[in-house]
Write a protein that holds these residues in place. Structure first.
Motif, PDB file in Angstrom:
ATOM      1  N   VAL A  87       0.848  -1.200   0.000  1.00 34.16           N
ATOM      2  CA  VAL A  87       0.000   0.000   0.000  1.00 34.16           C
ATOM      3  C   VAL A  87       0.881   1.247   0.000  1.00 34.16           C
ATOM      4  O   VAL A  87       0.650   2.207  -0.743  1.00 34.16           O
ATOM      5  CB  VAL A  87      -0.950  -0.004   1.203  1.00 34.16           C
ATOM      6  CG1 VAL A  87      -1.761   1.292   1.260  1.00 34.16           C
ATOM      7  CG2 VAL A  87      -1.872  -1.214   1.156  1.00 34.16           C
ATOM      8  N   ASN A  90       2.291   2.027  -3.369  1.00 37.00           N
ATOM      9  CA  ASN A  90       1.321   2.681  -4.251  1.00 37.00           C
ATOM     10  C   ASN A  90       1.174   4.156  -3.908  1.00 37.00           C
ATOM     11  O   ASN A  90       1.126   5.018  -4.794  1.00 37.00           O
ATOM     12  CB  ASN A  90      -0.024   1.968  -4.139  1.00 37.00           C
ATOM     13  CG  ASN A  90      -1.076   2.600  -5.017  1.00 37.00           C
ATOM     14  OD1 ASN A  90      -1.884   3.387  -4.545  1.00 37.00           O
ATOM     15  ND2 ASN A  90      -1.073   2.267  -6.294  1.00 37.00           N
ATOM     16  N   THR A  94       2.403   7.181  -6.423  1.00 37.73           N
ATOM     17  CA  THR A  94       1.479   8.217  -6.884  1.00 37.73           C
ATOM     18  C   THR A  94       2.047   9.601  -6.604  1.00 37.73           C
ATOM     19  O   THR A  94       1.992  10.497  -7.456  1.00 37.73           O
ATOM     20  CB  THR A  94       0.113   8.043  -6.210  1.00 37.73           C
ATOM     21  OG1 THR A  94      -0.402   6.748  -6.523  1.00 37.73           O
ATOM     22  CG2 THR A  94      -0.869   9.095  -6.680  1.00 37.73           C
ATOM     23  N   ARG A 162       2.065  -5.864  -8.168  1.00 42.81           N
ATOM     24  CA  ARG A 162       2.577  -4.650  -8.784  1.00 42.81           C
ATOM     25  C   ARG A 162       2.055  -3.461  -7.986  1.00 42.81           C
ATOM     26  O   ARG A 162       1.025  -3.563  -7.336  1.00 42.81           O
ATOM     27  CB  ARG A 162       2.114  -4.536 -10.245  1.00 42.81           C
ATOM     28  CG  ARG A 162       2.651  -5.635 -11.155  1.00 42.81           C
ATOM     29  CD  ARG A 162       1.899  -5.644 -12.460  1.00 42.81           C
ATOM     30  NE  ARG A 162       2.443  -6.600 -13.427  1.00 42.81           N
ATOM     31  CZ  ARG A 162       2.184  -7.887 -13.430  1.00 42.81           C
ATOM     32  NH1 ARG A 162       1.398  -8.415 -12.509  1.00 42.81           N
ATOM     33  NH2 ARG A 162       2.714  -8.672 -14.360  1.00 42.81           N
ATOM     34  N   ALA A 163       2.759  -2.352  -8.083  1.00 39.40           N
ATOM     35  CA  ALA A 163       2.293  -1.114  -7.467  1.00 39.40           C
ATOM     36  C   ALA A 163       2.540   0.018  -8.458  1.00 39.40           C
ATOM     37  O   ALA A 163       3.687   0.300  -8.811  1.00 39.40           O
ATOM     38  CB  ALA A 163       3.028  -0.845  -6.152  1.00 39.40           C
ATOM     39  N   PHE A 164       1.464   0.600  -8.924  1.00 41.69           N
ATOM     40  CA  PHE A 164       1.562   1.676  -9.912  1.00 41.69           C
ATOM     41  C   PHE A 164       1.072   2.985  -9.294  1.00 41.69           C
ATOM     42  O   PHE A 164       0.218   2.962  -8.411  1.00 41.69           O
ATOM     43  CB  PHE A 164       0.722   1.339 -11.145  1.00 41.69           C
ATOM     44  CG  PHE A 164       1.203   0.140 -11.893  1.00 41.69           C
ATOM     45  CD1 PHE A 164       2.457   0.131 -12.490  1.00 41.69           C
ATOM     46  CD2 PHE A 164       0.406  -0.994 -12.001  1.00 41.69           C
ATOM     47  CE1 PHE A 164       2.905  -0.986 -13.194  1.00 41.69           C
ATOM     48  CE2 PHE A 164       0.843  -2.108 -12.693  1.00 41.69           C
ATOM     49  CZ  PHE A 164       2.089  -2.107 -13.301  1.00 41.69           C
TER      50      PHE A 164
END
Length: 268
Positions: A87, A90, A94, A162-164
């Motif tokens: 988390v 992400n 961002t 994945r973390a975008f």
């Protein structure tokens, strides 16, 4: 930073008992004054009077990233037990998409049991929190690489994760360590180590011994020293030069409130 400063200096305005508009204004003023980074701590409730309002770390850093153009923004420091590392990856990714190359991730084991009791969150012993942090850093680095990530740890397990957005470049991870175990963990896992100035002389040999043991160069890992605002009495150029001589690579002036802000700015 002004060319007269030997090492970068950041500002950590207080998040307790202030309005978001005040904190953002300080971030803008810090950029105008050429501070390197604006930092904010990561807690849910105050360490003093529990009814004092407290600003949340990541929304304020996001607002500061949008409101500024040059200054770095970072957590001083994120409480690892507050968010699962996937988390957090992400959230940080961002933020980094809004401010590429300007995001700093300071992180530590967490040390405010009152907020965990208030929110019904687990607060494991320090030894377990340290193990969790080391795993979290491994997870964060893997996810910052874009994934997919499979990870099987004692505390965290990821499958095809994945973390975008993927941060480019990935943020520097500064590990807080105010005890010997924390200094050693920072030497192993961090891009930088942070502690407060009062603990530095005791912990520096521990940190450097661990670097030597694992074969990392002292130049590979930064040393970010937190300075309590009341201890800043000399021109900041002199303060920076003194701490550079002692082995620091960066300073953070900590917990600056409205009553002290003008005095700190005048010393720059």
């Amino acid at each position: 930073m002004p060319s007269s400063l030997a090492i970068p200096v950041g500002l950590n305005p207080t998040a307790i008992g202030v309005e978001p508009s005040w904190w953002l204004d300080v971030a803008r003023r810090a950029e105008a004054a050429s501070f390197e980074t604006v930092w904010i701590w990561d807690h849910f409730i105050s360490r003093g009077e529990l009814r004092d309002p407290l600003l949340a770390c990541w929304p304020m850093l996001t607002a500061a990233a949008v409101a500024t153009e040059r200054v770095h923004v970072g957590s001083f420091v994120a409480n690892n037990v507050n968010l699962h590392p996937a988390v957090l990856a992400n959230v940080v990714g961002t933020l980094a998409a809004l401010a590429p190359g300007r995001v700093e991730l300071g992180i530590g084991i967490g040390g405010h049991p009152a907020e965990h009791a208030a929110y019904g969150m687990d607060f494991p012993p320090a030894s377990e929190r340290a193990r969790r942090l080391e795993e979290s850093i491994a997870v964060l680095r893997a996810l910052f690489g874009g994934g997919p990530v499979d990870y099987e740890g004692r505390y965290y397990r990821l499958q095809d994760a994945r973390a975008f957005p993927v941060p480019d470049p990935p943020p520097r991870i500064t590990v807080a360590g105010m005890r010997p175990a924390g200094a050693r963990l920072a030497a192993r896992a961090g891009d930088a180590w942070t502690c407060f100035g009062a603990a530095y002389d005791e912990l520096r040999p521990v940190f450097e011994a661990e670097l030597s043991r694992i074969g990392r160069s002292r130049d590979e890992v930064g040393v970010v020293i937190g300075i309590e605002h009341e201890d800043v009495r000399e021109p900041i150029a002199e303060l920076a030069a003194r701490w550079q001589e002692a082995g620091a690579t960066e300073l953070v002036i900590h917990d600056v409130g409205a009553a002290d802000l003008e005095r700190i700015l005048e010393l720059l």
